[in-house]
Design an enzyme around this catalytic site. Sequence first.
Site: not given
Ligand code: HPA
Length: 270
Positions: A28, A209-210, A81, A83-84, A245, A111, A233, A59
């Site tokens: 991202s 997550m990657s 990913h 999770y997909e 998101h 990200a 974040n 994406h």
């Molecule tokens: N947690 C997991 N994955 C993320 C986060 C998060 O806070 N921010 C961006 N990707």
Amino acid sequence: MYQKLLACAESVKKKIDFKPEVGLILGSGLGDYADGIRVVGSVPYHEIEGFPVSTVKGHKGCFVFGYVGETPVVIMQGRVHYYEGYPMSDVVLPTRLMGLLGIKKLVLTNAAGGINPDFKPGDFMMIADHITTGVPSPLIGANLDELGPRFPDMSEVYSKRMREAIRAAAAACGIPIQEGVYVQLTGPNYETPAEVRMCRGWGGDAVGMSTACEAMAARHMGLEVCGISCITNLAAGLSQQQLDHKEVQETADRVSASFKKLVTELIGRI
Ligand code: HPA
């Protein structure tokens, strides 16, 4: 799996005759990075038979071939990913494919949520190491002996040389850079505050997550790897805010120009 990989590589080679040196996976905030490089050609994932296609909104799915400065690169615009719902072997297939296309070095970006209390949204973190205890290893299953050993060493996943290049690139751009350990969890849900405390206890500085699975697959096949997270974040429980998101995307977009500058400077140095 190796046959499937070879078939994918053949299908890409038929579409484009180009030998990249560096692979770059866009997270991202870098989604449109390829628009700013000298593009030679691109291959949409859906044109590659058997290739996993990302289902996440925003994406894009294609390989872009071209030059960053003088360096021939292949850019993954959009990753897959876990999770997909794809098996880990499919999640890392694009990484392995770039290896078969000839890259020697891989630059990973993503990200991530900050769990180190010194981090704030918009910071960049050079990935010094990772923890993948929360996800299955992409190397589970019959070993692909053609790619690498059954029990690969992971004592320097993120190359010392490239980490120094990241520091130097950041300094040259006047961009402050944090350093830390990236923890990969499965997602797609964000973590609970208790999980974030656990990650901190493990020694993590950022969570996402990657990336770490891709780094592992790349190291398995002997590629030199480095990575940069954009801290979008504070992870769950570290601020009063709920996570969504949109916030992740907004922070990534806000620092996108610096992120692109940093990556371009880095590629010139590796
Ligand atoms: N947690 C997991 N994955 C993320 C986060 C998060 O806070 N921010 C961006 N990707």
